[in-house]
Design a protein around this motif. Structure first.
Motif, PDB file in Angstrom:
ATOM      1  N   ASP A  70       0.827  -1.207   0.000  1.00 57.60           N
ATOM      2  CA  ASP A  70       0.000   0.000   0.000  1.00 57.60           C
ATOM      3  C   ASP A  70       0.859   1.254   0.000  1.00 57.60           C
ATOM      4  O   ASP A  70       0.569   2.223  -0.706  1.00 57.60           O
ATOM      5  N   MET A  71       1.932   1.261   0.797  1.00 59.75           N
ATOM      6  CA  MET A  71       2.802   2.428   0.870  1.00 59.75           C
ATOM      7  C   MET A  71       3.480   2.684  -0.469  1.00 59.75           C
ATOM      8  O   MET A  71       3.554   3.823  -0.936  1.00 59.75           O
ATOM      9  N   ILE A  72       3.958   1.624  -1.106  1.00 55.86           N
ATOM     10  CA  ILE A  72       4.608   1.767  -2.417  1.00 55.86           C
ATOM     11  C   ILE A  72       3.617   2.310  -3.433  1.00 55.86           C
ATOM     12  O   ILE A  72       3.937   3.197  -4.233  1.00 55.86           O
ATOM     13  N   THR A  73       2.390   1.799  -3.396  1.00 55.00           N
ATOM     14  CA  THR A  73       1.360   2.266  -4.321  1.00 55.00           C
ATOM     15  C   THR A  73       1.073   3.744  -4.111  1.00 55.00           C
ATOM     16  O   THR A  73       0.974   4.513  -5.073  1.00 55.00           O
ATOM     17  N   ARG A  74       0.945   4.162  -2.850  1.00 56.37           N
ATOM     18  CA  ARG A  74       0.695   5.584  -2.561  1.00 56.37           C
ATOM     19  C   ARG A  74       1.846   6.453  -3.042  1.00 56.37           C
ATOM     20  O   ARG A  74       1.631   7.501  -3.652  1.00 56.37           O
ATOM     21  N   LYS A  75       3.080   6.043  -2.757  1.00 61.43           N
ATOM     22  CA  LYS A  75       4.245   6.831  -3.170  1.00 61.43           C
ATOM     23  C   LYS A  75       4.338   6.915  -4.688  1.00 61.43           C
ATOM     24  O   LYS A  75       4.638   7.969  -5.238  1.00 61.43           O
ATOM     25  N   ALA A  76       4.072   5.812  -5.379  1.00 64.10           N
ATOM     26  CA  ALA A  76       4.114   5.827  -6.844  1.00 64.10           C
ATOM     27  C   ALA A  76       3.060   6.771  -7.397  1.00 64.10           C
ATOM     28  O   ALA A  76       3.311   7.523  -8.341  1.00 64.10           O
ATOM     29  N   SER A  77       1.888   6.771  -6.773  1.00 58.98           N
ATOM     30  CA  SER A  77       0.824   7.684  -7.207  1.00 58.98           C
ATOM     31  C   SER A  77       1.230   9.133  -6.992  1.00 58.98           C
ATOM     32  O   SER A  77       1.006   9.988  -7.839  1.00 58.98           O
ATOM     33  N   GLU A  78       1.822   9.413  -5.836  1.00 55.64           N
ATOM     34  CA  GLU A  78       2.256  10.782  -5.537  1.00 55.64           C
ATOM     35  C   GLU A  78       3.335  11.246  -6.498  1.00 55.64           C
ATOM     36  O   GLU A  78       3.309  12.381  -6.975  1.00 55.64           O
ATOM     37  N   MET A  79       4.303  10.373  -6.775  1.00 56.70           N
ATOM     38  CA  MET A  79       5.440  10.763  -7.612  1.00 56.70           C
ATOM     39  C   MET A  79       5.043  10.934  -9.066  1.00 56.70           C
ATOM     40  O   MET A  79       5.592  11.781  -9.763  1.00 56.70           O
ATOM     41  N   THR A  80       4.095  10.138  -9.548  1.00 56.84           N
ATOM     42  CA  THR A  80       3.730  10.211 -10.960  1.00 56.84           C
ATOM     43  C   THR A  80       2.508  11.078 -11.200  1.00 56.84           C
ATOM     44  O   THR A  80       2.208  11.432 -12.334  1.00 56.84           O
TER      45      THR A  80
END
Length: 88
Positions: A70-80
């Protein structure tokens, strides 16, 4: 150890690409090592690793995997700037 790795990389680049190759490698390294996004990525990775170790030490490996995903998914969403969803 870092010195040996640096020497090996410098030697390889120097023998393959000459002084220009070494200068380009140094420029690239300086650009990457001073980039605030790279620093944030490293901090995030360190935080995630610490969290993972704490979870494993407390016996919650299954829950930890879900939290890290979940954390990786959130960070990827924020970065992209997109809505990244985990693969089903």
């Amino acid at each position: 150890m870092e010195t040996l790795i640096g020497f090996a990389v410098g030697f390889f680049v120097g023998t393959q690409y000459g002084r220009d190759g070494i200068a380009k490698l140094k420029e690239s390294w300086d650009a990457v090592s001073t980039n605030p996004e790279v620093h944030q990525l490293i901090r995030t990775g360190a935080s995630m690793a610490g969290s993972a170790v704490r979870q494993v030490m407390s016996g919650g490996a299954g829950a930890m995997i879900g939290e890290v995903t979940d954390m990786i998914t959130r960070k990827a969403s924020e970065m992209t700037g997109t809505n990244v969803r985990p693969a089903a």
